[in-house]
Motif scaffolding. Structure first.
Motif, PDB file in Angstrom:
ATOM      1  N   SER A 124       5.044   0.938   1.536  1.00  0.00           N
ATOM      2  CA  SER A 124       5.060  -0.461   1.982  1.00  0.00           C
ATOM      3  C   SER A 124       5.931  -0.674   3.214  1.00  0.00           C
ATOM      4  CB  SER A 124       5.563  -1.366   0.850  1.00  0.00           C
ATOM      5  OG  SER A 124       6.946  -1.140   0.620  1.00  0.00           O
ATOM      6  N   GLN A 125       6.762   0.316   3.545  1.00  0.00           N
ATOM      7  CA  GLN A 125       7.729   0.216   4.648  1.00  0.00           C
ATOM      8  C   GLN A 125       8.795  -0.849   4.400  1.00  0.00           C
ATOM      9  OE1 GLN A 125       7.611   2.498   7.275  1.00  0.00           O
ATOM     10  NE2 GLN A 125       6.100   3.370   5.904  1.00  0.00           N
ATOM     11  N   SER A 126       8.950  -1.265   3.150  1.00  0.00           N
ATOM     12  CA  SER A 126       9.983  -2.230   2.786  1.00  0.00           C
ATOM     13  C   SER A 126      11.262  -1.495   2.425  1.00  0.00           C
ATOM     14  CB  SER A 126       9.540  -3.087   1.598  1.00  0.00           C
ATOM     15  OG  SER A 126       8.464  -3.917   1.971  1.00  0.00           O
ATOM     16  N   HIS A 127      12.387  -2.182   2.632  1.00  0.00           N
ATOM     17  CA  HIS A 127      13.707  -1.638   2.296  1.00  0.00           C
ATOM     18  C   HIS A 127      14.324  -2.543   1.237  1.00  0.00           C
ATOM     19  CE1 HIS A 127      13.534   1.085   5.744  1.00  0.00           C
ATOM     20  NE2 HIS A 127      12.999   0.066   6.388  1.00  0.00           N
ATOM     21  N   TYR A 128      14.977  -1.928   0.267  1.00  0.00           N
ATOM     22  CA  TYR A 128      15.533  -2.668  -0.856  1.00  0.00           C
ATOM     23  C   TYR A 128      17.004  -2.356  -1.045  1.00  0.00           C
ATOM     24  CZ  TYR A 128      10.646  -3.284  -2.068  1.00  0.00           C
ATOM     25  OH  TYR A 128       9.331  -3.610  -2.032  1.00  0.00           O
TER      26      TYR A 128
END
Length: 148
Positions: A96-100
């Protein structure tokens, strides 16, 4: 009156399941229902509790349904199980190329089960960020279930 509420809940759940427009909408809807239920059962003022719970649950459900996939939820579960209170754990989802970032708070006990609040921060590929304050309960199988 109770029968009407149960029927409305079943209808809402079936519409959400049948619709399948997006995971975000389904997550928000289910999060709102769970949040309203937990809020109504938790607060002395049932109406206020349901409204607060629905709002928090909708936001958390939207974020989880929209951005977090199974592997991200596994990271959150691992953070809740192993990370010390106040220690932030970060990861990136290559799909997703998301960072958490997840920051767990001190565990506590409610009716014999462990619950823990967690702050979840998400940075989407377009740079937008979301922060959600959620509550999680440890399930009998040891996994963690976000409820709001």
């Amino acid at each position: 009156m109770r029968t009407a509420r149960i029927a409305a809940l079943i209808l809402t759940l079936s519409l959400l399941t049948a619709c399948q427009t997006t995971q975000a909408v389904n997550g928000a809807g289910l999060g709102g229902l769970v949040g309203a239920t937990v809020g109504a059962l938790t607060f002395k003022n049932k109406i206020s509790g349901a409204a607060i719970g629905a709002g928090v649950g909708t936001l958390a459900g939207y974020m989880v349904g929209n951005e977090m996939d199974k592997s991200d939820r596994a990271y959150v579960s691992n953070v809740l199980e192993t990370a010390p209170s106040g220690r932030t754990v970060a990861w990136s989802n290559p799909d997703s190329q998301s960072h958490y970032r997840a920051t767990p708070h001190a565990p506590r006990y409610d009716d014999g089960r462990v619950e823990r609040d967690v702050t979840l921060e998400t940075t989407m590929p377009d740079g937008r960020t979301q922060t959600v304050y959620a509550r999680a309960y440890r399930q009998p199988d040891g996994s963690w279930q976000l409820v709001q």
